[in-house]
Scaffold this motif. Sequence first.
Motif, PDB file in Angstrom:
ATOM      1  N   LYS A 138       6.220  31.967  -1.671  1.00 34.16           N
ATOM      2  CA  LYS A 138       6.051  30.621  -1.577  1.00 34.16           C
ATOM      3  C   LYS A 138       4.703  30.045  -2.194  1.00 34.16           C
ATOM      4  N   ILE A 145       0.486  35.931   3.491  1.00 34.54           N
ATOM      5  CA  ILE A 145       1.895  35.338   3.790  1.00 34.54           C
ATOM      6  C   ILE A 145       2.455  34.574   2.670  1.00 34.54           C
ATOM      7  N   THR A 162       3.102  37.205  -0.143  1.00 36.17           N
ATOM      8  CA  THR A 162       4.394  38.123   0.486  1.00 36.17           C
ATOM      9  C   THR A 162       5.611  37.413   0.299  1.00 36.17           C
ATOM     10  N   THR A 163       5.787  36.153   0.597  1.00 34.63           N
ATOM     11  CA  THR A 163       6.934  35.260   0.726  1.00 34.63           C
ATOM     12  C   THR A 163       7.160  34.870  -0.754  1.00 34.63           C
TER      13      THR A 163
END
Length: 289
Positions: A132, A126, A129-130
Motif C-alpha cells: 500500500k 507494514i 509488506t502490503t
Amino acid sequence: MKKLTIVAVLAIVAAAFTACGNGAPKANLKSDIDTMSYAIGMAQTQGLKEYLVERLGVDTAYMDMFIKGLNEGANAGDNKQRAAYYAGIQIGQQISNQMVKGINHEVFGNDSTKTISLKNFLAGFISGTTGKKGLMTVEQAQTVAQQKMEAVKAEVMEKEYGANKEAGEKYLANYKKGADVKTLESGVAYKVIKEGTGIIPKDTSMVKVNYEGKTIDGKVFDSSYKRGEPLKLRANQVISGWTDVLTRMPVGSTWEVVIPQEKAYGARKQGDIDPFSTLIFKIELLGVE
C-alpha cells in the motif's frame, strides 16, 4: 534415514496430535504408524530446546505457552487465515528479538537507553509488506535508511568523542602553520621529507608503499616497517586522504601527511583508531605497477 529439518518438525508432530489444548497430546501407540510417528517426533527434537532458548529467546518457564502455540499451529491445517496470523506472530517476534536489537546496537552501540521507534518501524514495515502507498518507495527507503543511520550514528559518536574531534582540528591547524607545510584543497596537510623524481600514480594505479600511521598523541596503530615488507594497494581503495596524497606524489618520495578525520574514518571506529581521529602518516612511495 534422512534427517528432517526443524521446519519439518511441526508437520510431523501435527500428524501425531489427536487433540488441541495447552498440554501435550497423550501418545497412543496402537500401530506401527503410531509408533513410527511418535518416534520420529521425539527424534527430531534434538537441539530444539536450545534453538528455542538461544535463537528465539523463549523462556523455559513458559514452555506451556510454547506447547499451546505449537498445538494451535500444528492443528491449523491449511487454514489460510490462521497461517497468515501465525506467520505474523513469528515475524513480529523476529522483529522484536532480533531486528530491533540489532539495529539499536548498530546505531547506538552499547547505549541501552536509546532505541529506534517501534511504531514507525512497523508503519514502514507494514506499508512495504502490503504494497500500500507509503511515504516513500522501498528503493527510496533503502537510501534514506542508510543516510539517516549514518547521521544518527555520527551524532551519537560526536557526543562521546567530541573532544577527540576538537583536539584533532586544533592539531591540524597548528601543523599547517609549520615551515614547509603544504595544504591540499581537501584539507590534507603534508611536508616533503624526500622529493622523488618518478611518475605520479593515477587513482586507479597499483602502488607499493612503506608507511607508518599514528594518532596525534603519538600512538602508532599500523606500520609496514614493523611488518618488514611494503604494502601493495590500489590508490583509490584506501581512505580518501591517502588517495589525495598518492595521486600527487612522485615515485621515490617520502612525505609526512596529516589527514583530517573527515578524510580518514570519520565517525567510525577502526581498530585502535577512535572516531573523529586526525591521523598522521609517514608515506614512502616505492613504485607504481
